[in-house]
Scaffold this motif. Structure first.
Motif, PDB file in Angstrom:
ATOM      1  N   GLY A 171      -2.656   0.831  -3.993  1.00 28.46           N
ATOM      2  CA  GLY A 171      -2.187  -0.488  -3.589  1.00 28.46           C
ATOM      3  C   GLY A 171      -1.651  -1.255  -4.781  1.00 28.46           C
ATOM      4  N   GLY A 195       0.838  -1.187   0.000  1.00 27.36           N
ATOM      5  CA  GLY A 195       0.000   0.000   0.000  1.00 27.36           C
ATOM      6  C   GLY A 195       0.874   1.238   0.000  1.00 27.36           C
ATOM      7  N   LYS A 236      -1.508  -2.467 -10.150  1.00 24.34           N
ATOM      8  CA  LYS A 236      -1.710  -1.514  -9.063  1.00 24.34           C
ATOM      9  C   LYS A 236      -2.888  -0.603  -9.382  1.00 24.34           C
ATOM     10  CE  LYS A 236       1.740   1.718 -10.908  1.00 24.34           C
ATOM     11  NZ  LYS A 236       2.949   2.514 -10.624  1.00 24.34           N
TER      12      LYS A 236
END
Length: 294
Positions: free
Chosen positions: A165, A140, A183
């Motif tokens: 994330g 994250g 991501k």
């Protein structure tokens, strides 16, 4: 009277174009800070599999960029930059599979528009935390970038807040690592009002698939390269005035290649090339840096 109106329209149009160019360059700066931090964070996790991690599992890096080349389709040239990027990453002493890191950056760049200079100064940070579970990585991040823009007597600021994330998998092929990942990023983008530059807020969400590779050659050379493509789920808009907006394509690709030479087993000199591009621009930046595993 007609001459005055024509002059006024020319000035407003020039300011509008400069605003568009500056916002684009500010976004590029933000992406460079974030991407460089992400790449080093991944590298520090992968270092365990390549047996180049230091005793504490930590890394520090410092990059300097002094040369850039590129063009925006409307006629702006990216002419020069002075940039510093640095960061540190480490795993926890109590759990070697949990990592944390921070990336910092300060970039000062100039664009040329019909002979006039446009200046953009950016600074920002990105914070990362991640966990490795055998060959899988989940991470994250959150960060902030502020851009100070100047064109003629017009000065204004833009701000970008982001949170995101990543999920990736490590493929270890003996001194050669492949790391495909995907991501997601959420961003709040803000333009601060100044004279004819209107205040503006927008929220964007993007999805980015990509792949990184790291290869060790003869224990002295390391090649670190990757490519990714970011796709926005909603179009970014650029405000021409209080009542009119213009859509801008933000989907973009990014390629980077870093060649490193080990002066010592834990100390690396790096030479980095990065290219960002989409349908409106291409931007190439070259860096030299130092990286220390300890």
């Amino acid at each position: 009277m007609k001459a005055k109106i024509l002059f006024l329209m020319t000035v407003i149009t020039s300011i509008g174009f400069a605003n568009e160019f500056q916002n684009n360059l500010g976004e590029i700066h933000s992406r460079i800070i974030k991407s460089r931090g992400e790449e080093q964070f991944r590298t520090n996790i992968i270092a365990q599999d390549l047996n180049i991690a230091g005793p504490s599992g930590s890394n520090q890096y410092l990059d300097y960029s002094g040369w850039v080349d590129g063009k925006y389709r409307h006629g702006a040239d990216y002419s020069k930059t002075k940039s510093f990027l640095l960061g540190t990453n480490s795993n926890l002493a109590t759990n070697s599979d949990i990592f944390a890191g921070i990336a910092l950056g300060h970039l000062k760049s100039t664009m040329k528009i019909d002979g006039a200079s446009v200046h953009v100064r950016s600074y920002g940070f990105e914070y990362f935390v991640g966990k490795k579970n055998k060959d899988k990585v989940i991470a994250g991040k959150f960060g902030y970038t502020e851009n100070k823009n100047q064109f003629s007597d017009y000065k204004y600021r833009t701000k970008t807040y982001n949170i995101g994330g990543e999920f990736g998998k490590i493929y270890n092929l003996e001194n050669f690592i492949l790391y495909p990942f995907i991501k997601g990023d959420w961003e709040q983008y803000t333009v601060k009002k100044h004279n004819s530059v209107p205040k503006f807020n927008q929220y964007n969400f993007s999805v980015t698939p990509g792949i990184n590779m790291i290869k060790i050659f003869s224990e002295k050379l390391m090649l670190n390269a990757g490519i990714e493509y970011s796709m926005d789920l909603n179009s970014k808009k650029y405000k021409l005035d209080e009542n009119n907006e213009k859509k801008l394509p933000r989907n973009h690709g990014q390629f980077h290649m870093q060649l490193g030479y080990f002066l010592e087993h834990d100390f690396l000199v790096t030479f980095d090339y990065r290219r960002l591009f989409n349908t409106k621009y291409h931007y190439n930046i070259f860096s030299i840096g130092l990286s220390h595993n300890f």
